[in-house]
Design an enzyme around this catalytic site. Structure first.
Site, PDB file in Angstrom:
ATOM      1  N   THR A  14       0.813  -1.225   0.000  1.00  0.00           N
ATOM      2  CA  THR A  14       0.000   0.000   0.000  1.00  0.00           C
ATOM      3  C   THR A  14       0.839   1.266   0.000  1.00  0.00           C
ATOM      4  OG1 THR A  14      -1.801  -1.090   1.149  1.00  0.00           O
ATOM      5  CG2 THR A  14      -1.724   1.287   1.363  1.00  0.00           C
ATOM      6  N   ASP A  58       1.617  -6.573  -4.544  1.00  0.00           N
ATOM      7  CA  ASP A  58       0.793  -6.627  -3.339  1.00  0.00           C
ATOM      8  C   ASP A  58       1.356  -7.797  -2.527  1.00  0.00           C
ATOM      9  OD1 ASP A  58      -2.501  -5.966  -2.693  1.00  0.00           O
ATOM     10  OD2 ASP A  58      -1.535  -7.667  -1.699  1.00  0.00           O
ATOM     11  N   SER A  59       1.495  -7.633  -1.222  1.00  0.00           N
ATOM     12  CA  SER A  59       2.200  -8.682  -0.474  1.00  0.00           C
ATOM     13  C   SER A  59       1.411  -9.974  -0.368  1.00  0.00           C
ATOM     14  CB  SER A  59       2.624  -8.188   0.908  1.00  0.00           C
ATOM     15  OG  SER A  59       1.555  -8.196   1.805  1.00  0.00           O
ATOM     16  N   SER A  60       0.124  -9.965  -0.743  1.00  0.00           N
ATOM     17  CA  SER A  60      -0.584 -11.242  -0.751  1.00  0.00           C
ATOM     18  C   SER A  60      -0.096 -12.118  -1.915  1.00  0.00           C
ATOM     19  CB  SER A  60      -2.101 -11.025  -0.809  1.00  0.00           C
ATOM     20  OG  SER A  60      -2.425 -10.065  -1.776  1.00  0.00           O
ATOM     21  N   THR A  90       1.621  -4.830   4.090  1.00  0.00           N
ATOM     22  CA  THR A  90       1.452  -5.264   5.481  1.00  0.00           C
ATOM     23  C   THR A  90       0.869  -6.673   5.602  1.00  0.00           C
ATOM     24  OG1 THR A  90      -0.727  -4.221   5.576  1.00  0.00           O
ATOM     25  CG2 THR A  90       1.136  -2.913   6.346  1.00  0.00           C
ATOM     26  N   ASP A  91       0.115  -7.111   4.571  1.00  0.00           N
ATOM     27  CA  ASP A  91      -0.623  -8.374   4.708  1.00  0.00           C
ATOM     28  C   ASP A  91       0.269  -9.558   5.088  1.00  0.00           C
ATOM     29  OD1 ASP A  91      -2.921  -7.025   4.131  1.00  0.00           O
ATOM     30  OD2 ASP A  91      -3.123  -7.768   2.075  1.00  0.00           O
ATOM     31  N   THR A 166       2.457 -10.152  14.470  1.00  0.00           N
ATOM     32  CA  THR A 166       1.258 -10.611  13.776  1.00  0.00           C
ATOM     33  C   THR A 166       0.533  -9.367  13.306  1.00  0.00           C
ATOM     34  OG1 THR A 166       1.054 -12.491  15.268  1.00  0.00           O
ATOM     35  CG2 THR A 166      -0.945 -11.842  14.140  1.00  0.00           C
ATOM     36  N   GLN A 277      -4.324 -21.260  18.845  1.00  0.00           N
ATOM     37  CA  GLN A 277      -5.088 -20.178  18.211  1.00  0.00           C
ATOM     38  C   GLN A 277      -5.006 -18.893  19.037  1.00  0.00           C
ATOM     39  OE1 GLN A 277      -9.095 -21.665  17.459  1.00  0.00           O
ATOM     40  NE2 GLN A 277      -8.253 -23.508  16.527  1.00  0.00           N
TER      41      GLN A 277
HETATM   42  N1  ASP Z   1      -2.670  -5.569   0.315  1.00  0.00           N
HETATM   43  C1  ASP Z   1      -1.601  -4.716   0.774  1.00  0.00           C
HETATM   44  C2  ASP Z   1      -0.329  -5.539   0.808  1.00  0.00           C
HETATM   45  O1  ASP Z   1      -0.116  -6.280   1.726  1.00  0.00           O
HETATM   46  C3  ASP Z   1      -1.924  -4.180   2.108  1.00  0.00           C
HETATM   47  C4  ASP Z   1      -0.897  -3.240   2.682  1.00  0.00           C
HETATM   48  O2  ASP Z   1       0.187  -3.012   2.208  1.00  0.00           O
HETATM   49  O3  ASP Z   1      -1.221  -2.672   3.739  1.00  0.00           O
HETATM   50  O4  ASP Z   1       0.450  -5.473  -0.108  1.00  0.00           O
END
Ligand code: ASP
Length: 342
Positions: A14, A58-60, A90-91, A166, A277
């Site tokens: 992001t 995107d980190s996903s 951040t993901d 986390t 968990q």
């Molecule tokens: N979807 C974004 C990512 O992880 C979210 C972020 O950066 O906050 O790349």
């Protein structure tokens, strides 16, 4: 006085995204636009060089190859810089922090990951402060030695050990938590380092070790889970590592069938790990009968590691010891870079 040198590695996320006018969705943009948005970078008293992923992501979309790509950039430049800042979505930032903390052992300089909840071009962005303070931390020294000698995440006024974090919020600016380990620094008017918490710069040799095998199987438990189906899915899964995501201090429903299944599979070639968990606290298989039974059949409690750390450490070690269960377990119980409390 020699200026510190910091290498900035832009992977995406992001922090470097902009809104596509037509679709209203966020897309990564190129690195020069980030530096244009932060003219304050020119005022920081250190030399900053930057490299960018050809196609920021995107980190996903990050996978084991991306971890190694980031690792290669750092390793190739390791002796040229005093510290590193990785701009990352951040993901999955916590997973990447874990991977880097296992790849780079006995660091004598900082690797700081950061990103933001709002793109750096937006008025209320958190990205500027995160970026600027990360660079300050990456270049900070005391008696000519780096203060931080580990992989850390800096986010919203706190520096955390990366493999203890986390992501907890997709809304709040303080998006990360480290439940089982104190912060390494608190940032206000000054940066207050927690010298008791940081990894000590020991005299052990620095190592860079690559290689991950993504074949790990995570099983999330919930009341009513069908144990027969679960056993079937474990049998049909090629992974040797089964991560049982249990309740509380490491409890699972009592099922004689399941316990003897674990015992049998352990004797064959599988390794069962027990991670809770609960984000805070530790696995204690001696506390309740249900947990004790697991220990008896060979399940390994992961102490107070995060699930992110357990997954990544398993991928790292099963790649190193694919056919040696004893070595895997011995190394899994070894604290590589402060991922659990001794
Ligand atoms: N979807 C974004 C990512 O992880 C979210 C972020 O950066 O906050 O790349």
């Amino acid at each position: 006085m020699n200026k510190s040198k910091v290498l900035l590695i832009y992977t995406g996320g992001t922090i470097g995204m902009k809104e596509e006018e037509i679709k209203n969705s966020l897309k990564p943009f190129n690195f020069n636009q980030i530096t244009n948005e932060v003219p304050e970078l020119n005022k920081i008293n250190c030399r900053i060089d930057a490299i960018s992923f050809e196609k920021p992501i995107d980190s996903s979309d990050i996978n084991i190859n991306t971890w190694e790509e980031i690792g290669d950039h750092i390793y190739e430049n390791y002796h040229k810089y005093d510290g590193f800042v990785v701009l990352h979505g951040t993901d999955t930032m916590s997973y990447t922090a874990c991977a880097l903390s296992f790849m780079f052992q006995n660091l004598d300089k900082p690797i700081i990951l950061t990103g933001s909840q709002l793109p750096i071009g937006q008025v209320r962005t958190d990205g500027k402060e995160n970026l600027i303070t990360s660079i300050e931390i990456a270049s900070a020294k005391k008696n000519k030695e780096s203060i931080i000698n580990e992989v850390a995440i800096y986010f919203e006024y706190q520096l955390f050990r990366g493999n203890r974090t986390t992501k907890v919020s997709s809304h709040h600016f303080d998006a990360f938590m480290s439940y089982n380990y104190p912060s390494l620094a608190d940032v206000g008017v000054k940066i207050k380092y927690n010298y008791n918490a940081v990894l000590k710069n020991n005299t052990k040799e620095f190592h860079f070790l690559k290689g991950f095998d993504p074949k790990v199987h995570v099983v999330f438990f919930y009341p009513g889970i069908l144990i027969n189906e679960l056993m079937h899915s474990i049998l049909n899964n090629p992974s040797k590592i089964i991560i049982l995501n249990s309740y509380g201090s490491g409890n699972l429903p009592i099922s004689k069938e399941f316990y003897s299944f674990i015992q049998e599979q352990t004797k064959l070639n599988k390794i069962f790990l027990n991670v809770s968990q609960c984000a805070s606290g530790t696995i204690d298989q001696d506390k309740y009968e249900n947990g004790e039974n697991l220990k008896k059949v060979g399940v390994i409690g992961v102490k107070d590691m995060t699930i992110e750390a357990v997954i990544v450490k398993s991928m790292f070690l099963i790649n190193k010891f694919p056919n040696d269960k004893t070595k895997f377990i011995e190394n899994f119980n070894f604290n590589i870079s402060g991922e659990f409390t001794i």
